[in-house]
Scaffold this motif. Structure first.
Motif, PDB file in Angstrom:
ATOM      1  N   LYS A  43       0.819  -1.227   0.000  1.00  8.62           N
ATOM      2  CA  LYS A  43       0.000   0.000   0.000  1.00  8.62           C
ATOM      3  C   LYS A  43       0.848   1.272   0.000  1.00  8.62           C
ATOM      4  O   LYS A  43       0.497   2.262  -0.636  1.00  8.62           O
ATOM      5  N   TYR A  44       1.942   1.281   0.709  1.00 12.96           N
ATOM      6  CA  TYR A  44       2.755   2.502   0.828  1.00 12.96           C
ATOM      7  C   TYR A  44       4.041   2.446  -0.002  1.00 12.96           C
ATOM      8  O   TYR A  44       4.912   3.285   0.170  1.00 12.96           O
ATOM      9  N   TRP A  45       4.132   1.486  -0.893  1.00 11.15           N
ATOM     10  CA  TRP A  45       5.244   1.481  -1.827  1.00 11.15           C
ATOM     11  C   TRP A  45       5.033   2.606  -2.833  1.00 11.15           C
ATOM     12  O   TRP A  45       3.885   2.984  -3.112  1.00 11.15           O
ATOM     13  N   ASP A  50      -7.743   4.200 -10.744  1.00 11.74           N
ATOM     14  CA  ASP A  50      -7.213   4.778  -9.515  1.00 11.74           C
ATOM     15  C   ASP A  50      -6.054   3.952  -8.948  1.00 11.74           C
ATOM     16  O   ASP A  50      -6.131   2.720  -8.860  1.00 11.74           O
ATOM     17  N   LYS A  51      -5.023   4.643  -8.549  1.00  8.08           N
ATOM     18  CA  LYS A  51      -3.830   3.998  -7.983  1.00  8.08           C
ATOM     19  C   LYS A  51      -4.136   3.200  -6.714  1.00  8.08           C
ATOM     20  O   LYS A  51      -3.373   2.332  -6.330  1.00  8.08           O
ATOM     21  N   ALA A  75      -0.292  -5.963  -6.791  1.00 14.74           N
ATOM     22  CA  ALA A  75       1.148  -5.980  -6.502  1.00 14.74           C
ATOM     23  C   ALA A  75       1.409  -6.784  -5.229  1.00 14.74           C
ATOM     24  O   ALA A  75       2.351  -7.582  -5.168  1.00 14.74           O
ATOM     25  N   GLY A  76       0.571  -6.603  -4.225  1.00 13.53           N
ATOM     26  CA  GLY A  76       0.735  -7.316  -2.956  1.00 13.53           C
ATOM     27  C   GLY A  76       0.587  -8.815  -3.100  1.00 13.53           C
ATOM     28  O   GLY A  76       1.337  -9.583  -2.480  1.00 13.53           O
ATOM     29  N   ALA A  77      -0.373  -9.263  -3.908  1.00 11.59           N
ATOM     30  CA  ALA A  77      -0.533 -10.704  -4.129  1.00 11.59           C
ATOM     31  C   ALA A  77       0.697 -11.265  -4.834  1.00 11.59           C
ATOM     32  O   ALA A  77       1.178 -12.349  -4.488  1.00 11.59           O
ATOM     33  N   PHE A  78       1.231 -10.507  -5.790  1.00 14.17           N
ATOM     34  CA  PHE A  78       2.441 -10.947  -6.490  1.00 14.17           C
ATOM     35  C   PHE A  78       3.608 -11.074  -5.507  1.00 14.17           C
ATOM     36  O   PHE A  78       4.324 -12.074  -5.508  1.00 14.17           O
ATOM     37  N   ILE A  79       3.786 -10.070  -4.646  1.00 14.21           N
ATOM     38  CA  ILE A  79       4.884 -10.094  -3.668  1.00 14.21           C
ATOM     39  C   ILE A  79       4.666 -11.209  -2.635  1.00 14.21           C
ATOM     40  O   ILE A  79       5.618 -11.893  -2.239  1.00 14.21           O
ATOM     41  N   ARG A  84     -13.111   7.767 -12.202  1.00 10.20           N
ATOM     42  CA  ARG A  84     -13.591   6.628 -12.967  1.00 10.20           C
ATOM     43  C   ARG A  84     -13.767   5.428 -12.034  1.00 10.20           C
ATOM     44  O   ARG A  84     -13.052   5.299 -11.055  1.00 10.20           O
ATOM     45  N   ILE A  85     -14.719   4.571 -12.380  1.00  9.96           N
ATOM     46  CA  ILE A  85     -14.997   3.374 -11.582  1.00  9.96           C
ATOM     47  C   ILE A  85     -14.441   2.170 -12.330  1.00  9.96           C
ATOM     48  O   ILE A  85     -14.751   1.967 -13.511  1.00  9.96           O
ATOM     49  N   TYR A  86     -13.637   1.392 -11.647  1.00  6.55           N
ATOM     50  CA  TYR A  86     -13.055   0.187 -12.242  1.00  6.55           C
ATOM     51  C   TYR A  86     -14.193  -0.767 -12.609  1.00  6.55           C
ATOM     52  O   TYR A  86     -15.021  -1.106 -11.754  1.00  6.55           O
ATOM     53  N   PRO A  87     -14.281  -1.195 -13.864  1.00  2.00           N
ATOM     54  CA  PRO A  87     -15.412  -2.030 -14.296  1.00  2.00           C
ATOM     55  C   PRO A  87     -15.617  -3.291 -13.461  1.00  2.00           C
ATOM     56  O   PRO A  87     -16.753  -3.714 -13.250  1.00  2.00           O
ATOM     57  N   LEU A  88     -14.538  -3.893 -12.962  1.00  5.89           N
ATOM     58  CA  LEU A  88     -14.679  -5.107 -12.163  1.00  5.89           C
ATOM     59  C   LEU A  88     -15.480  -4.842 -10.884  1.00  5.89           C
ATOM     60  O   LEU A  88     -16.199  -5.725 -10.402  1.00  5.89           O
TER      61      LEU A  88
END
Length: 188
Positions: A54-56, A78-79, A86-90, A170-174
């Protein structure tokens, strides 16, 4: 990695306020898992790691998404969404988490997804309603969570969507697809 070492690694990645949030999500995830028949150990582990990145720097999060086959459309939105993928990958690459259910709960705790697993729902909802959260609508989410993960999550996504609309974002479609899927589950 032992739970204590994992907790120490996560805690050092974030400010104290976010660590307190993470503790709240851990506690709430375990409580929801027990309430709705989920696995409290998996709920705890996913909650520990849910905000790891989250804070990277956002450039680092974007690089992880771009270079590792993660959904590229995230970068158009949105960031605040980026840290979950990214967190799941790490969690997998650095901490050796191989359980896809745990990785998915981390991955989808911000946007949700169609066909959310029980663990996905638990961690996502715990992130919305942990005791330290205060925002308009959180009490409705907590009330709905006494009897329905799906109704509580719809209330949570409604809150997120309203916030994004009010901010002109904007709203992420998912997220929309997730909300629609949850409503379908409620109606069936």
């Amino acid at each position: 990695m032992k739970r204590e070492k994992l907790i120490a690694a996560v805690k050092e990645q974030m400010p104290e306020k976010r660590w307190l949030h993470t503790l709240g999500v851990m506690e709430t995830s375990v409580m929801l898992a027990k309430r709705f028949g989920g696995d409290p150990v998996k709920a705890d582990l996913a909650a520990i790691l849910h905000d790891y990145c989250k804070y990277w720097p956002v450039q680092e999060q974007a690089k992880i998404i771009r270079e590792n086959g993660l959904p590229q459309d995230l970068l158009d939105f949105d960031k605040e969404l980026w840290h979950s993928h990214a967190g799941a990958f790490i969690a997998q690459s650095q901490f050796g988490i191989q359980d896809e259910e745990i990785l998915d709960a981390i991955r989808y705790h911000t946007s949700g997804r169609e066909g959310m697993s029980l663990l996905d729902k638990i961690v996502c909802l715990a992130d919305y309603m942990e005791p330290g959260r205060e925002f308009p609508g959180v009490e409705l989410i907590r009330e709905e969570a006494k009897s329905s993960l799906e109704k509580a999550l719809v209330a949570g996504f409604d809150s997120t969507i309203r916030f994004l609309i009010e901010k002109g974002k904007r709203i992420y479609p998912l997220t929309i697809l997730t909300r629609n899927d949850l409503i379908q589950q409620i109606n069936n």
